[in-house]
Design a protein around this motif. Sequence first.
Motif, short mmCIF file in Angstrom:
data_model
loop_
_atom_site.label_atom_id
_atom_site.label_comp_id
_atom_site.label_asym_id
_atom_site.label_seq_id
_atom_site.Cartn_x
_atom_site.Cartn_y
_atom_site.Cartn_z
N THR A 1 0.85 -1.19 0.00
CA THR A 1 0.00 0.00 0.00
C THR A 1 0.88 1.24 0.00
OG1 THR A 1 -1.83 -1.08 1.17
CG2 THR A 1 -1.73 1.32 1.28
N ILE A 2 0.65 2.10 -0.97
CA ILE A 2 1.37 3.37 -1.07
C ILE A 2 0.42 4.49 -0.66
CG2 ILE A 2 2.58 4.97 -2.59
CD1 ILE A 2 3.32 2.60 -4.36
N ALA A 3 0.78 5.20 0.41
CA ALA A 3 0.00 6.35 0.85
C ALA A 3 0.56 7.58 0.15
CB ALA A 3 0.08 6.50 2.36
N ILE A 4 -0.25 8.20 -0.70
CA ILE A 4 0.22 9.36 -1.45
C ILE A 4 -0.42 10.63 -0.89
CG2 ILE A 4 -1.55 9.04 -3.26
CD1 ILE A 4 0.55 10.13 -5.26
N GLY A 5 0.43 11.56 -0.50
CA GLY A 5 -0.05 12.80 0.10
C GLY A 5 -0.02 12.73 1.61
N THR A 6 0.16 13.87 2.25
CA THR A 6 0.29 13.92 3.71
C THR A 6 -0.96 13.44 4.43
OG1 THR A 6 1.93 15.70 3.59
CG2 THR A 6 0.70 15.51 5.65
N CYS A 7 -2.14 13.64 3.84
CA CYS A 7 -3.37 13.20 4.50
C CYS A 7 -3.40 11.69 4.69
CB CYS A 7 -4.59 13.65 3.69
SG CYS A 7 -4.78 15.44 3.60
N SER A 8 -3.03 10.95 3.67
CA SER A 8 -3.06 9.48 3.79
C SER A 8 -1.87 8.96 4.58
CB SER A 8 -3.09 8.83 2.40
OG SER A 8 -1.94 9.17 1.66
N CYS A 9 -0.80 9.75 4.65
CA CYS A 9 0.38 9.33 5.41
C CYS A 9 0.19 9.55 6.91
CB CYS A 9 1.61 10.10 4.95
SG CYS A 9 2.13 9.76 3.25
N TYR A 10 -0.28 10.78 7.28
CA TYR A 10 -0.34 11.13 8.69
C TYR A 10 -1.68 11.71 9.15
CZ TYR A 10 4.60 11.64 7.24
OH TYR A 10 5.82 11.46 6.69
N GLY A 11 -2.58 11.95 8.24
CA GLY A 11 -3.84 12.59 8.59
C GLY A 11 -3.98 13.97 7.99
N GLY A 12 -2.86 14.70 7.87
CA GLY A 12 -2.85 15.98 7.19
C GLY A 12 -3.81 17.01 7.74
N VAL A 13 -4.35 17.82 6.85
CA VAL A 13 -5.27 18.89 7.25
C VAL A 13 -6.50 18.32 7.95
CG1 VAL A 13 -6.73 20.76 6.40
CG2 VAL A 13 -4.47 20.42 5.41
N GLN A 14 -6.96 17.16 7.49
CA GLN A 14 -8.14 16.54 8.12
C GLN A 14 -7.91 16.22 9.60
OE1 GLN A 14 -8.94 17.16 4.54
NE2 GLN A 14 -7.42 15.55 4.62
N ALA A 15 -6.66 16.00 9.98
CA ALA A 15 -6.34 15.65 11.37
C ALA A 15 -5.94 16.86 12.20
CB ALA A 15 -5.21 14.62 11.40
N ALA A 16 -6.05 18.06 11.62
CA ALA A 16 -5.70 19.27 12.37
C ALA A 16 -6.62 19.44 13.57
CB ALA A 16 -5.78 20.50 11.46
#
Length: 311
Positions: free
Chosen positions: A153-168
């Motif tokens: 599984t390749i997580a592309i973009g910060t959101c899929s890697c760490y949560g990104g803006v959605q996890a703010a």
Amino acid sequence: MDNEKFFEGLKERNVSRRDFMKFCGMLATVLGLSSSFIPKIAEALASPGKPPVVWLHFAECTGCSEAFLRSMYPWADELILDILSVDYHETLMAAAGHQAEEILEDTIKKYKGKFICVVEGAIPTKQGGVFGMGGGKTFLETADHVCKKALATIAIGTCSCYGGVQAAAPNPTGAKGVADAIGIKTINIPGCPPNPINFVGTIVNYLLMGKLPATDKLGRPLFAYGKTVHDQCPRRSHFEAGEFAPSFDSKEARKGWCLYDLGCKGPETYNNCPLIKFNSGTSWPVEAGHPCIGCSEPGFWDSMSPFYESL
């Protein structure tokens, strides 16, 4: 190479062999390989074998797909779509509704343990994941169902890697990166959006070596995320060459050239932006005069804001 059909396809798109080999040379540079690997990369790309790909969209803006589709060469997206068998991609596929869901199920059943899953977007986890749904299932259910059946599984973009803006903060949906949400190991290509060439390089590494690239402790390919932005920044090299000032440690020395005091997060951000740039290698944020905002790091957005204050 024997695959003339591949080159005929490139010719139909007005892509010459010379342009293609330059593209392969650029990939060799990104991967840290010598020029002797250029023919091998070209051969790997022209190979008729097509790893099946399932590309999932969760809580995101589709910016990562858009960056990929509008990548640094007008034809790079088509090239990768020829190399890979992208069997499911909600942004690109004509199918919708039940037909699309059938394609997804048929693909993961047929290629179980053999397909590459690309995930774009964070996964809401609170209240059973009800804050993100598609096809009657939560994103959490879909990720657990599909990703665990993939070869990788390749997580592309910060959101899929760490949560990104959605996890703010305050993160009311409990958004998390894929690995954290469902407990699997992922190859992470962070950035908001990431440079498409880092994703392409990861795929080429798999085609060329038969394995995914070496990663750091956060699952990021070392070829792209092995050094900080600051360590690779041309503005720093001018400092150390004594062209502007003798010491980075002096605020007066940094004045007017380095963007650290304007909030640049380059010293704590791992990415190859200074080397490969964006828009056909034209420029990147710091070259354009804007501080790095650290978008490829865990905790972005919260950990790097306020953006215009120094670390």
